[in-house]
Enzyme design. Structure first.
Site, short mmCIF file in Angstrom:
data_model
loop_
_atom_site.label_atom_id
_atom_site.label_comp_id
_atom_site.label_asym_id
_atom_site.label_seq_id
_atom_site.Cartn_x
_atom_site.Cartn_y
_atom_site.Cartn_z
N HIS A 82 13.79 -31.05 12.03
CA HIS A 82 12.83 -31.65 12.96
C HIS A 82 11.59 -32.05 12.17
O HIS A 82 11.15 -31.34 11.27
CB HIS A 82 12.46 -30.64 14.05
CG HIS A 82 11.81 -31.25 15.25
ND1 HIS A 82 12.53 -31.77 16.30
CD2 HIS A 82 10.51 -31.43 15.56
CE1 HIS A 82 11.70 -32.24 17.21
NE2 HIS A 82 10.46 -32.05 16.78
N ASP A 161 8.69 -27.54 27.79
CA ASP A 161 8.31 -28.46 26.71
C ASP A 161 8.51 -29.91 27.15
O ASP A 161 7.69 -30.77 26.84
CB ASP A 161 9.11 -28.19 25.43
CG ASP A 161 8.80 -29.24 24.38
OD1 ASP A 161 7.61 -29.37 24.02
OD2 ASP A 161 9.71 -29.97 23.96
N ARG A 168 1.03 -34.02 27.21
CA ARG A 168 0.15 -34.03 26.03
C ARG A 168 0.04 -35.43 25.45
O ARG A 168 -1.02 -35.83 24.95
CB ARG A 168 0.70 -33.06 24.96
CG ARG A 168 0.51 -31.60 25.34
CD ARG A 168 1.34 -30.70 24.45
NE ARG A 168 1.08 -30.89 23.05
CZ ARG A 168 2.02 -30.94 22.12
NH1 ARG A 168 3.29 -30.81 22.42
NH2 ARG A 168 1.70 -31.15 20.86
N SER A 183 5.93 -26.34 21.01
CA SER A 183 6.78 -27.46 21.47
C SER A 183 8.05 -27.54 20.62
O SER A 183 9.17 -27.57 21.12
CB SER A 183 5.97 -28.76 21.37
OG SER A 183 6.82 -29.88 21.43
N LYS A 187 12.13 -25.65 21.75
CA LYS A 187 13.38 -26.40 21.93
C LYS A 187 14.38 -26.15 20.81
O LYS A 187 15.58 -26.11 21.04
CB LYS A 187 13.15 -27.89 22.19
CG LYS A 187 12.38 -28.64 21.17
CD LYS A 187 12.21 -30.10 21.63
CE LYS A 187 11.23 -30.81 20.73
NZ LYS A 187 9.91 -30.96 21.35
N1 URA Z 1 7.30 -32.87 17.73
C1 URA Z 1 7.50 -32.12 18.85
O1 URA Z 1 8.64 -31.87 19.26
N2 URA Z 1 6.44 -31.66 19.50
C2 URA Z 1 5.18 -31.89 19.10
O2 URA Z 1 4.26 -31.44 19.73
C3 URA Z 1 4.97 -32.69 17.94
C4 URA Z 1 6.07 -33.16 17.27
#
Ligand code: URA
Length: 439
Positions: A82, A161, A168, A183, A187
């Site tokens: 990620h 989230d 956000r 966040s 996940k």
């Molecule tokens: N990626 C995410 O999943 N959440 C964030 O807040 C920033 C980048």
């Protein structure tokens, strides 16, 4: 417990206990806490921050707002990657099939565009017919059958989230270490992975503008991952420029496909190899970065990575022939060239402004409910260190009937800093790494 009282305490700098954080998050998901209250809470966190204990409680509360997928029955060490978000960051699209083609299962759940940064999910939706919205059973089947799933967050996984991400995005509360960490990790811990590689972006196009801010985020992410028994490697990479040449959706997907087909820009390919090698190490497929790079290069050269991509495109309802040529993906009908305003050397690129410029053309969302134009975007014709003559083409806009071009042009002119300096050294792609976390 009153939500307004908890918001006030956070606003005034007090710490919240796990039960209070859980109360707010559960209330938000169940509808007892409104968007306006949650937006105020996020703004309070943005200014006051959170202790490590509070951040950990936030992750737990967001994770337990939904289900957790069990992928234990599927053979192999399942590894996801990620990124914290950048401009031109299309790496996931070439990385995931390459790693899967090397034998490590990749259950990848990606997000939509956030702020000025693009989202892998939006880029993938440029593939005709490709469905990123899949239920959990299909997700499990995809990983089991193909060793790869490229999907969006399902409604069952970390629903807190899902809602907070969209909130956000439109309330200027993205750039906060605890909010980003919670966040991402809520996940990732819900999706059933065994290990995780994180790409924390640093620089003008990232949410973390300085190395020290990014290091703080990286430490928190690493500690949460290891604390949950998921080996986690964090690589901090340069986002003081655009990654690759393309910014948009279909054009970025195509640039990632070019890497799978053996081409693509050097930096996109290099970062794919760096992150891919880490995934192969965590997936216990190789013992060293060098071995990992060799295996990944073989998957590119033999076409196995591209075949794996086509396989998953077909499995998720897309047209595998459409990804063979650029013309199979959407494009915009009009082009406009941007010339350099003066002669000199490109000494800096404000990548965030490039991201906003693409958004103005319609490549991103102003509000969560907005639709996006998959075909529009920007091609950067220059990079840091390049010398340009006045009027030389520095960027090319692909647009629809002039939509957003005036603003995009202005932002791009501001983004490119041209001076009389001579040689400018580029920052290295990798700025730091964290391999072992506090357990
Ligand atoms: N990626 C995410 O999943 N959440 C964030 O807040 C920033 C980048």
């Amino acid at each position: 417990m009153w939500a307004s009282e908890l918001i006030r305490r956070k606003r005034d700098g007090a710490g919240l206990c796990p039960e209070e954080i859980e109360h707010l998050i559960r209330g938000y998901v169940e509808g007892d806490v409104g968007d306006e209250q949650m937006a105020a809470f996020c703004m309070a966190v943005f200014f006051q921050g959170m202790s490590d204990e509070e951040t950990s409680s936030l992750v737990k509360a967001m994770l337990s707002s939904g289900d957790t997928v069990d992928l234990c029955g599927i053979e192999g060490v399942k590894v996801d990657k990620h990124s914290t978000g950048g401009v031109g960051d299309k790496i996931s699209i070439c990385l995931a099939p390459l790693v899967a083609a090397c034998g490590v299962p990749v259950p990848m759940m990606s997000g939509r565009a956030l702020g000025h940064t693009g989202g892998t999910l939006d880029k993938l939706s440029a593939i005709p017919g490709f469905r990123t919205e899949q239920d959990i059973t299909t997700y499990q089947r995809l990983v089991e059958t193909h060793g790869l799933a490229l999907i969006g967050q399902t409604p069952e996984l970390a629903p807190a989230d899902r809602r907070l991400y969209a909130l956000r995005d439109v309330t200027a509360t993205v750039e906060s270490v605890p909010l980003i960490a919670a966040s991402i990790m809520s996940k990732k811990l819900a999706e059933g992975i065994d290990a995780l590689v994180l790409d924390v972006k640093v620089g003008s196009g990232a949410f973390m503008k300085t190395l020290s801010e990014a290091q703080a985020l990286a430490e928190v992410l690493s500690a949460i991952g290891w604390g949950a028994n998921k080996p986690t490697r964090v690589i901090l990479t340069d986002m003081d420029r655009v990654l690759g040449r393309m910014v948009g959706n279909a054009n970025e997907t195509w640039e990632a496909i070019e890497v799978l087909q053996g081409g693509g820009p050097d930096d996109v390919r290099e970062l794919t190899l760096i992150l891919g090698a880490e995934m192969l190490i965590l997936g216990q497929r190789v013992g060293s970065e060098a071995e990992g790079r060799t295996l990944l290069m073989e998957a590119i050269d033999s076409g196995k990575g591209f075949e794996k991509f086509q396989e998953v495109v077909a499995a998720q309802g897309g047209d595998p022939r459409a990804v063979e040529q650029r013309s199979g993906l959407p494009s915009a009908p009009h082009q406009e060239e941007i010339g350099a305003e003066q002669e000199g050397t490109i000494t800096a690129i404000d990548a965030e402004k490039v991201g906003w410029a693409a958004m103005r053309l319609g490549a991103g969302r102003g509000r969560a409910s907005d639709s996006i134009d998959l075909g529009v975007g920007i091609e950067m014709m220059v990079d840091i260190g390049d010398c340009v003559k006045r009027g030389e083409v520095v960027a090319r806009l692909s647009h629809r009937d002039g939509y957003g071009t005036v603003e995009a042009r202005k932002l791009l002119q501001q983004a490119l800093i041209i001076t009389n300096e001579g040689f400018i050294a580029q920052r290295p792609l990798v700025l730091d790494r964290i391999e072992e976390g506090k357990q």
